[in-house]
Design a protein around this motif. Structure first.
Motif, PDB file in Angstrom:
ATOM      1  N   ILE A  55       6.624  -3.174  14.908  1.00 46.80           N
ATOM      2  CA  ILE A  55       6.859  -1.729  14.980  1.00 46.80           C
ATOM      3  C   ILE A  55       6.003  -1.053  13.908  1.00 46.80           C
ATOM      4  N   THR A  56       6.261  -1.412  12.664  1.00 44.69           N
ATOM      5  CA  THR A  56       5.343  -1.110  11.564  1.00 44.69           C
ATOM      6  C   THR A  56       5.290  -2.339  10.676  1.00 44.69           C
ATOM      7  N   SER A  57       4.196  -2.527   9.986  1.00 44.99           N
ATOM      8  CA  SER A  57       4.051  -3.689   9.107  1.00 44.99           C
ATOM      9  C   SER A  57       2.938  -3.383   8.111  1.00 44.99           C
ATOM     10  N   MET A  58       2.186  -4.426   7.717  1.00 46.02           N
ATOM     11  CA  MET A  58       1.038  -4.175   6.846  1.00 46.02           C
ATOM     12  C   MET A  58       0.004  -5.276   7.041  1.00 46.02           C
ATOM     13  N   SER A  59      -1.212  -4.959   6.726  1.00 44.40           N
ATOM     14  CA  SER A  59      -2.315  -5.913   6.819  1.00 44.40           C
ATOM     15  C   SER A  59      -2.821  -6.243   5.421  1.00 44.40           C
ATOM     16  N   GLY A  60      -3.604  -7.310   5.325  1.00 48.09           N
ATOM     17  CA  GLY A  60      -4.227  -7.671   4.062  1.00 48.09           C
ATOM     18  C   GLY A  60      -3.498  -8.702   3.244  1.00 48.09           C
ATOM     19  N   GLY A  61      -2.285  -9.039   3.604  1.00 47.73           N
ATOM     20  CA  GLY A  61      -1.512 -10.025   2.867  1.00 47.73           C
ATOM     21  C   GLY A  61      -0.057  -9.958   3.240  1.00 47.73           C
ATOM     22  N   GLU A  62       0.731 -10.875   2.644  1.00 48.21           N
ATOM     23  CA  GLU A  62       2.133 -11.008   3.025  1.00 48.21           C
ATOM     24  C   GLU A  62       3.105 -10.286   2.099  1.00 48.21           C
ATOM     25  N   GLY A  63       2.620  -9.797   0.941  1.00 50.34           N
ATOM     26  CA  GLY A  63       3.513  -9.132   0.011  1.00 50.34           C
ATOM     27  C   GLY A  63       2.741  -8.413  -1.072  1.00 50.34           C
ATOM     28  N   PRO A  64       3.446  -7.667  -1.936  1.00 56.69           N
ATOM     29  CA  PRO A  64       2.787  -6.861  -2.968  1.00 56.69           C
ATOM     30  C   PRO A  64       1.988  -7.673  -3.976  1.00 56.69           C
ATOM     31  N   TRP A  65       2.322  -8.959  -4.130  1.00 56.35           N
ATOM     32  CA  TRP A  65       1.587  -9.817  -5.058  1.00 56.35           C
ATOM     33  C   TRP A  65       0.133 -10.025  -4.613  1.00 56.35           C
TER      34      TRP A  65
END
Length: 395
Positions: free
Chosen positions: A302-312
């Motif tokens: 639905i929504t997510s993020m790209s570039g990695g799995e977490g803020p670290w």
């Protein structure tokens, strides 16, 4: 009513039968016993595996009331859940990815890199509607508190979730509410582990669901339903504080053994193992999924993020994504292959060096070679929205 305890042989055979059919068990044994040949194409998948390769994609743009009907449509396209979950105990592996619930990229964590409460509640409701007797939500957190406490801190309405039916929770970072660890051999001997010791919740169940996000992963390329199970090995046995029931430290030794040479990990092979995390993480992922098969994969795009799995991974490398889809299937390899294609990567079987596996070995391909399912898009029956229409390039 107490859940039936199976013999180890029967348990693994039933798990594979539910996901890819009765022919898959021997196929998996051949794959994992074979030489490690990642990058080469797998043998032609069995009829049972091809039959299980059905994946549904539906549209869903917000975490409002539309989530439940969108997820219900996915299950309808797959033929329904009744035969899988009726009168069964269903365990849902969440994807909390740590215990820091501060917003990232200006969004709540459920909208970026963790399981969203609304998807969990919709899934639980649909499982009970399909006849599930009990639903158990599980996750291995980096906290000693019970899972319910962690979920409340994450903003979940735990009382409402519990009101759906007979709902239980388990923090699987150690023994938890169990008195012993459950022994899970890897069929065929595995790539890196020949067996694992898991929390009792993963044995005392009939059905395992992987509920996760549509994300990239810095070490594994993508983290979908298969990679979600990397969280099964308990911190108390496989983390940086292995050997302590109070352990909460990360599973750093599984990624990189340097500095942890004095620790021992149940089931770890003693030879033929690389110290390269881009080699290790994909193989451990496959070994875990072979030992404890996934019966239903649900991927929240639905929504997510790209570039990695977490803020670290560094916020400068991350970006909010809005694919507006939910993806589900009964075979985790096929479901993850479709999800990878939706993320804009045309070849889910790509070798190391090709995005999204530019740095690592491809765990989807390794899983296919192990006989866990097919990642070949030409052999997968995609239902609902076509991949071409759902595609949302991540990089």
């Amino acid at each position: 009513m107490k859940t039936k305890t199976f013999s180890r042989r029967r348990f693994i055979q039933q798990g594979l039968a539910l996901t890819v059919g009765p022919l898959a068990f021997s196929y998996a044994r051949r794959g994992l016993l074979a030489a490690d040949t990642v990058g080469e194409l797998s043998p032609t998948p069995s009829l049972a595996i091809r039959t299980a390769a059905k994946v549904a994609i539906t549209t869903c743009h917000t975490y409002g009331p539309e989530v439940r009907p969108a997820l219900a449509k996915c299950f309808e396209l797959l033929g329904g859940l009744g035969s899988l979950v009726k009168n069964k105990t269903v365990t849902v592996k969440l994807n909390l990815t740590g215990s820091d619930f501060r917003p990232i990229l200006g969004r709540p964590v459920g909208e970026t890199y963790m399981t969203h409460y609304t998807t969990a509640r919709a899934l639980g409701s649909l499982l009970f509607s399909a006849g599930a007797r009990r639903v158990r939500f599980v996750e291995s957190t980096q906290r000693q508190e019970v899972l319910e406490t962690t979920l409340v801190e994450a903003g979940w309405d735990v009382p409402a979730l519990s009101a759906l039916g007979k709902v239980e929770y388990e923090n699987t970072r150690n023994l938890g509410q169990g008195k012993r660890y459950a022994h899970f051999p890897v069929p065929g001997g595995g790539y890196m582990f020949s067996s694992f010791e898991f929390n009792h919740a993963y044995e005392e169940t009939d059905v395992l669901v992987s509920l996760t996000k549509l994300k990239n992963h810095a070490t594994a390329g993508v983290t979908l339903s298969l990679k979600n199970l990397f969280g099964l090995p308990p911190n108390s046995l496989y983390g940086a504080e292995a050997g302590k029931e109070t352990a909460t430290a990360h599973r750093a030794p599984l990624h990189d053994p340097q500095g942890f040479e004095k620790l021992t990990f149940p089931g770890l092979k003693t030879s033929g193992i690389s110290s390269d995390k881009y080699w290790r993480v994909p193989r451990i992922t496959v070994d875990v999924c072979a030992a404890r098969p996934i019966h239903l994969s649900v991927i929240d795009g639905i929504t997510s993020m790209s570039g990695g799995e977490g803020p670290w991974c560094g916020e400068e490398n991350l970006k909010v994504t809005t694919p507006g889809v939910i993806i589900a299937g009964f075979n985790a390899v096929s479901t993850d292959a479709v999800a990878t294609a939706v993320m804009g990567y045309p070849n889910p079987r790509a070798p190391r060096g090709v995005k999204p596996f530019q740095d690592c070995d491809n765990h989807l391909l390794l899983a296919e070679q192990a006989g866990l399912g097919t990642a070949d898009l030409a052999l997968i029956d995609v239902r609902g929205m076509p991949i071409e229409k759902a595609r949302y390039p991540y990089s």
